[in-house]
Design an enzyme around this catalytic site. Structure first.
Site, PDB file in Angstrom:
ATOM      1  N   MET A   1       0.729  -1.403  -0.015  1.00 56.03           N
ATOM      2  CA  MET A   1       0.101  -0.110   0.086  1.00 56.03           C
ATOM      3  C   MET A   1       0.781   1.315   0.037  1.00 56.03           C
ATOM      4  SD  MET A   1      -3.510  -0.959   2.048  1.00 56.03           S
ATOM      5  CE  MET A   1      -2.801  -0.592   3.793  1.00 56.03           C
TER       6      MET A   1
ATOM      7  N   LEU B   1       6.598   2.960   1.811  1.00 60.26           N
ATOM      8  CA  LEU B   1       7.517   1.761   1.837  1.00 60.26           C
ATOM      9  C   LEU B   1       8.669   2.292   2.877  1.00 60.26           C
ATOM     10  CD1 LEU B   1       8.096   1.078  -1.969  1.00 60.26           C
ATOM     11  CD2 LEU B   1       6.262   0.083  -0.409  1.00 60.26           C
ATOM     12  N   HIS B   2       9.095   1.046   3.574  1.00 58.85           N
ATOM     13  CA  HIS B   2       9.992   1.057   4.550  1.00 58.85           C
ATOM     14  C   HIS B   2      10.929  -0.127   4.393  1.00 58.85           C
ATOM     15  CE1 HIS B   2       7.740  -2.055   6.553  1.00 58.85           C
ATOM     16  NE2 HIS B   2       6.701  -1.115   6.687  1.00 58.85           N
TER      17      HIS B   2
ATOM     18  N   HIS C   1       9.343  -3.580   3.601  1.00 60.20           N
ATOM     19  CA  HIS C   1       8.976  -3.906   2.143  1.00 60.20           C
ATOM     20  C   HIS C   1      10.232  -4.032   1.267  1.00 60.20           C
ATOM     21  CE1 HIS C   1       5.630  -0.960   3.507  1.00 60.20           C
ATOM     22  NE2 HIS C   1       5.127  -1.884   2.887  1.00 60.20           N
TER      23      HIS C   1
ATOM     24  N   GLN D   1     -10.352  -2.529   2.411  1.00 60.23           N
ATOM     25  CA  GLN D   1      -9.875  -3.191   3.507  1.00 60.23           C
ATOM     26  C   GLN D   1      -9.668  -2.433   5.014  1.00 60.23           C
ATOM     27  OE1 GLN D   1      -6.042  -4.327   1.337  1.00 60.23           O
ATOM     28  NE2 GLN D   1      -5.107  -4.010   3.562  1.00 60.23           N
TER      29      GLN D   1
ATOM     30  N   GLN E   1      -2.712 -11.980   7.962  1.00 56.86           N
ATOM     31  CA  GLN E   1      -2.810 -11.801   6.382  1.00 56.86           C
ATOM     32  C   GLN E   1      -2.176 -13.027   5.750  1.00 56.86           C
ATOM     33  OE1 GLN E   1      -2.566  -7.723   4.224  1.00 56.86           O
ATOM     34  NE2 GLN E   1      -0.713  -8.602   3.931  1.00 56.86           N
TER      35      GLN E   1
ATOM     36  N   SER F   1       6.493  -0.587  10.283  1.00 58.62           N
ATOM     37  CA  SER F   1       5.022  -0.565   9.763  1.00 58.62           C
ATOM     38  C   SER F   1       5.054   1.158   9.141  1.00 58.62           C
ATOM     39  CB  SER F   1       4.237  -0.710  11.002  1.00 58.62           C
ATOM     40  OG  SER F   1       2.885  -0.138  10.666  1.00 58.62           O
TER      41      SER F   1
END
Lengths: 282, 282
Positions: free
Chosen positions: B30, B33-34, B37, B61, B153, B185
């Site tokens: 989504m 990015l960090h 990812h 979601q 997930q 996150s």
């Protein structure tokens, strides 16, 4: 003709076909094959390098009080017919492998599952949606073929395929009928000779709708009333529903337009039959 | 690096890759990015000919009172990072194209959607399931990569892929943490400096669970009590849930076994954070 029961085996065959850039035509069935199915197979043969037919009586699309255990199973004869048509592969999976331990995913085609047949067959179309999706993911067809007779099924499959971006072309072919107009169906095997004659009231009612529309009558309440009258002249017939609907939303329309669909489900004795026509203005 | 917004365009690219037998690694995100990812992207680079990353903040979601509108969107920076990693394609579709008129199909991961985060995020996992399925059908990856941080997930995606026979390998990579142990996150961006320190209580509680198990304590009631104590020492923290579950069924277990997962969701101020560890017996 390969008869394949293992999911892994057919995946291997499909992988090789894809590597050789062969196109795959696919006809999913529950067996008990008739000329309706064979018309799909023949079109698949004409348009694809390889034809795969699945035969799987999918318990998930039968209700508790429906005919799953009695559904006609004629596997040997089916294979003979398919072999004569030059089908390349018959996929005949085991139910325990299709729905293995821990299986819990549902595919729900929204409001479309509640219209028409959905009212008296709750859960039917989510059973259809999940098995068709599984079969598409296993067989990876370029084109999949379905009959117009199962009208609501065709609408739902097109919707699910579009919604989930499944990369397959869905082709719907015309309903095949016997010389009297009775739509071919595996469930016709349940009918006695007398009931087979009674069952002609379905097509008579649909023909009436078509002719009314072509005479310029668009009010669907009037059309449905005339259709009901025809069904009511047959003693063994009980109407489940008669509806004229928009072909994408399955919503009933007050005024019929060209392309709308007249659909009905009628019980002849204990046998529930469905049929439909696409209303075309002349 | 191609940045592609049209579904049809990426399908064209994918088709060419498949014709050339190139393997495709896929990282659905989504955005925002960090390093978590990027660890997925790097593994995808190592193992595949081509790497596709999707950036799509999936409204389906998010619950009504959740952070869809505030979710961090850092598209330009994301693209810069992905370009530096040698990503081949960024797929950044339009919401109106992903969920076009008439869209109505749901994919429901059975009872798995009701466990853990599902209790306070009703509908979240069916939103995840449908978008991931759509993305898989569009991108057709050989391998797709997800982070262990989103434990539920990962379980649900593996289940849906297996149940629907989707032909993709799912790889789950370890949670990335900062030097203090805070799980990376995108939602950490919501935390103040003080809250970031408070948020360390999640990992402390998980570390406690791990060490208790390694000391031979298997009674999960006792373990969860000790974890609760740790969270309660942090004033800004509110427990959503702390559970020790079986990794396939997501059912709470009375006695922890190696491979079970300790998972928790805790609000730090207004920010809901999740984390988990796989309990391994020494």
């Amino acid at each position: 003709m390969h008869i394949i029961t293992s999911i892994r085996d057919i995946q291997g065959h499909i992988k090789k076909l894809k590597e050789n850039h062969a196109t795959i035509g696919f006809v999913p069935t529950m067996g008990a094959l008739h000329e309706g199915h064979l018309s799909l197979v023949r079109e698949a043969k004409r348009k694809n390098d390889t034809v795969v037919v699945s035969i799987f009586v999918n318990a998930l699309q039968f209700g508790e009080n429906e005919d799953f255990s009695h559904y006609p199973r004629t596997f040997e004869n089916d294979c003979k017919l398919l072999s004569q048509e030059g089908v390349d592969m018959v996929f005949h999976p085991d139910a325990a492998k299709m729905y293995s331990k821990g299986f819990c995913t549902s595919v729900i085609p929204g409001h479309l599952e509640n219209a028409l047949c959905g009212k008296s067959r709750p859960g039917h179309f989510r059973g259809v949606a999940v098995v068709v999706l599984k079969l598409f993911n296993i067989v990876k067809p370029d084109i999949a073929y379905f009959g117009q007779k199962d009208f609501q099924q065709t609408v739902i499959i097109k919707r699910v395929v579009s919604d989930l971006n499944v990369d397959v072309i869905i082709k719907i072919l015309p309903t095949m009928r016997d010389q009297n107009g009775l739509a071919l169906s595996s469930r016709n095997a349940y009918l006695s000779e007398v009931e087979k004659k009674d069952a002609l009231c379905l097509y008579k009612a649909l023909t009436k709708a078509q002719s009314m529309v072509q005479a310029g009558i668009q009010n669907t309440e009037n059309i449905v009333q005339e259709m009901e009258k025809i069904i009511h002249t047959t003693k063994s017939a009980t109407i489940d529903y008669i509806s004229i609907v928009s072909p994408e939303t399955l919503e009933e329309v007050p005024m019929a337009h060209s392309g709308d669909v007249a659909a009905l489900a009628v019980r002849i004795g204990k046998t529930r039959l469905i049929d439909n026509v696409i209303l075309l203005f002349s």
